[in-house]
Design an enzyme around this catalytic site. Structure first.
Site, PDB file in Angstrom:
ATOM      1  N   TYR A 106       0.655  -1.160   0.075  1.00 45.87           N
ATOM      2  CA  TYR A 106      -0.051  -0.135  -0.011  1.00 45.87           C
ATOM      3  C   TYR A 106       0.606   1.309  -0.160  1.00 45.87           C
ATOM      4  CZ  TYR A 106       0.954   1.207   4.892  1.00 45.87           C
ATOM      5  OH  TYR A 106       1.460   1.244   6.367  1.00 45.87           O
ATOM      6  N   LYS A 109       6.256  -1.341   1.964  1.00 48.84           N
ATOM      7  CA  LYS A 109       5.080  -1.234   2.695  1.00 48.84           C
ATOM      8  C   LYS A 109       3.926  -2.186   2.368  1.00 48.84           C
ATOM      9  CE  LYS A 109       3.012   3.656   3.251  1.00 48.84           C
ATOM     10  NZ  LYS A 109       3.344   3.663   4.785  1.00 48.84           N
ATOM     11  N   GLU A 116      12.560   3.148  14.203  1.00 48.48           N
ATOM     12  CA  GLU A 116      11.668   4.277  13.306  1.00 48.48           C
ATOM     13  C   GLU A 116      10.446   4.101  14.634  1.00 48.48           C
ATOM     14  OE1 GLU A 116       9.892   3.113   9.542  1.00 48.48           O
ATOM     15  OE2 GLU A 116       9.894   0.989  10.000  1.00 48.48           O
ATOM     16  N   LEU A 132      11.229   1.672   7.091  1.00 52.54           N
ATOM     17  CA  LEU A 132      10.278   2.070   5.791  1.00 52.54           C
ATOM     18  C   LEU A 132      11.156   3.290   5.109  1.00 52.54           C
ATOM     19  CD1 LEU A 132       7.840   1.366   3.975  1.00 52.54           C
ATOM     20  CD2 LEU A 132       7.107   3.553   5.057  1.00 52.54           C
TER      21      LEU A 132
HETATM   22  N1  PDD Z   1       2.974   5.437   7.363  1.00 47.43           N
HETATM   23  N2  PDD Z   1       7.501   4.275   8.947  1.00 47.43           N
HETATM   24  C1  PDD Z   1       6.419   3.571   8.974  1.00 47.43           C
HETATM   25  C2  PDD Z   1       6.517   2.147   9.617  1.00 47.43           C
HETATM   26  C3  PDD Z   1       5.381   3.921   8.319  1.00 47.43           C
HETATM   27  O1  PDD Z   1       4.099   3.140   8.391  1.00 47.43           O
HETATM   28  C4  PDD Z   1       5.503   5.242   7.912  1.00 47.43           C
HETATM   29  C5  PDD Z   1       3.992   5.980   7.062  1.00 47.43           C
HETATM   30  C6  PDD Z   1       6.494   5.862   7.947  1.00 47.43           C
HETATM   31  C7  PDD Z   1       6.863   7.155   7.111  1.00 47.43           C
HETATM   32  O2  PDD Z   1       6.519   7.111   5.867  1.00 47.43           O
HETATM   33  P1  PDD Z   1       6.122   8.319   4.954  1.00 47.43           P
HETATM   34  O3  PDD Z   1       6.883   9.583   5.239  1.00 47.43           O
HETATM   35  O4  PDD Z   1       6.389   7.943   3.496  1.00 47.43           O
HETATM   36  O5  PDD Z   1       4.579   8.497   5.042  1.00 47.43           O
HETATM   37  C8  PDD Z   1       7.845   5.267   8.381  1.00 47.43           C
HETATM   38  C9  PDD Z   1       1.791   5.681   6.883  1.00 47.43           C
HETATM   39  C10 PDD Z   1       1.555   7.182   6.771  1.00 47.43           C
HETATM   40  C11 PDD Z   1       0.397   4.719   7.129  1.00 47.43           C
HETATM   41  O6  PDD Z   1       0.693   3.561   7.171  1.00 47.43           O
HETATM   42  O7  PDD Z   1      -0.592   5.142   7.126  1.00 47.43           O
END
Ligand code: PDD
Length: 281
Positions: free
Chosen positions: A32, A146, A178, A202
């Site tokens: 996703y 992801k 993270e 991620l």
């Molecule tokens: N999640 N690390 C994890 C485990 C995450 O689920 C996310 C973002 C990030 C930040 O990634 P980005 O800057 O590309 O949004 C880091 C999204 C927002 C979610 O699962 O809803």
């Protein structure tokens, strides 16, 4: 009424249905993206689509669409939604098949896109920061993908909800990794430190934006492993994600971070981010 896209059709959210035999449902076998949209302009769309490709490659699923087709579908969802600022959620699963762990012989991926309201951090949490807790990272070794199998992240995130906190910061083998749904940075004696991208985290799109903005702001910035001790003694801790943008952690495990208020580098970064997100595609 919210319009979503499912396998070739735009339809009301309430009418969108998939098979109970979908591997996304049975195995969490899918990937996703969450793409923030400001003034109906997707932010960093190409970077999100590139990460989608990397996630699909990682789970050995052929991308059902080229970048232009994705962009067209996403723009139609953005146009149909009621919000100027929104988040676009998209998911691709390995589709329906008999319940067998092995891939089906013929794969018909399920493609789903929906708009969501975007709720950036409140003025209160920007002003005073948020509380976070730490936990041991017990996820798998491909956290760079992801994937929709988010149960470990769900359980880790819930720990912070139970503790009345905004996020769970994950530590593996003594290193900061993270958050359960965000990237984490620290500030140490005026230097912004970011953990390096590895298979254990991620590759955040917002992480990249923050590093670019830090360089543009002339902030000293180093990408290197960050120990748990450095996290606990940090002057500032930041969380970043497509939905949270940039937030300051002002308490970690009940202890104040630095002064106990968002620090000066956070305030500069937050201000810069607010302008930047509206000016650049
Ligand atoms: N999640 N690390 C994890 C485990 C995450 O689920 C996310 C973002 C990030 C930040 O990634 P980005 O800057 O590309 O949004 C880091 C999204 C927002 C979610 O699962 O809803």
């Amino acid at each position: 009424m919210t319009t979503v896209y499912l396998n070739g059709t735009f339809l009301p959210l309430e009418e969108a249905q998939i098979s109970v035999m979908d591997r996304g449902f049975l195995f969490g076998d899918g990937v996703y993206e969450v793409i923030p949209v400001y003034d109906r302009q997707p932010f960093r769309l190409h970077e999100h689509l590139a990460r989608l490709q990397a996630s699909l490659d990682g789970i050995r699923l052929t991308n059902p669409h080229g970048a232009d087709a994705w962009e067209s579908l996403i723009m139609q969802i953005v146009a149909s939604a009621e919000w100027q600022d929104q988040g676009v959620y998209l998911q691709v699963t390995r589709g329906p098949g008999p319940r067998d762990h092995a891939f089906p012989k013929i794969i018909q991926p399920t493609v789903f896109i929906m708009p969501m309201p975007l709720s950036p951090p409140s003025a209160e949490s920007v002003e005073h920061g948020v509380s976070a807790i730490t936990a041991t990272d017990n996820r798998w070794l491909r956290c760079d993908l992801k994937v929709t199998s988010l149960l470990p992240n769900v359980l880790l995130r819930q720990l912070s909800v139970d503790a009345d906190c905004a996020e769970t910061v994950l530590i593996r083998d003594g290193q900061l990794i993270e958050g359960s749904a965000s990237s984490v940075f620290i500030v140490q004696r005026g230097v912004l430190l970011a953990p390096p991208k590895t298979n254990l985290m991620l590759p955040g799109i917002t992480y990249d934006v923050v590093l670019e903005l830090a360089a543009a702001e002339g902030m000293d910035c180093v990408i290197r492993p960050i120990s748990e001790a450095e996290l606990r003694s940090a002057d500032e801790i930041w969380l970043t994600s497509s939905t949270k943008e940039v937030m300051a952690v002002s308490r970690l495990d009940g202890q104040p971070v630095g002064s106990g208020q968002p620090g000066p580098l956070f305030r500069r970064m937050h201000a810069h981010y607010q302008t930047f997100k509206h000016t650049v595609m």
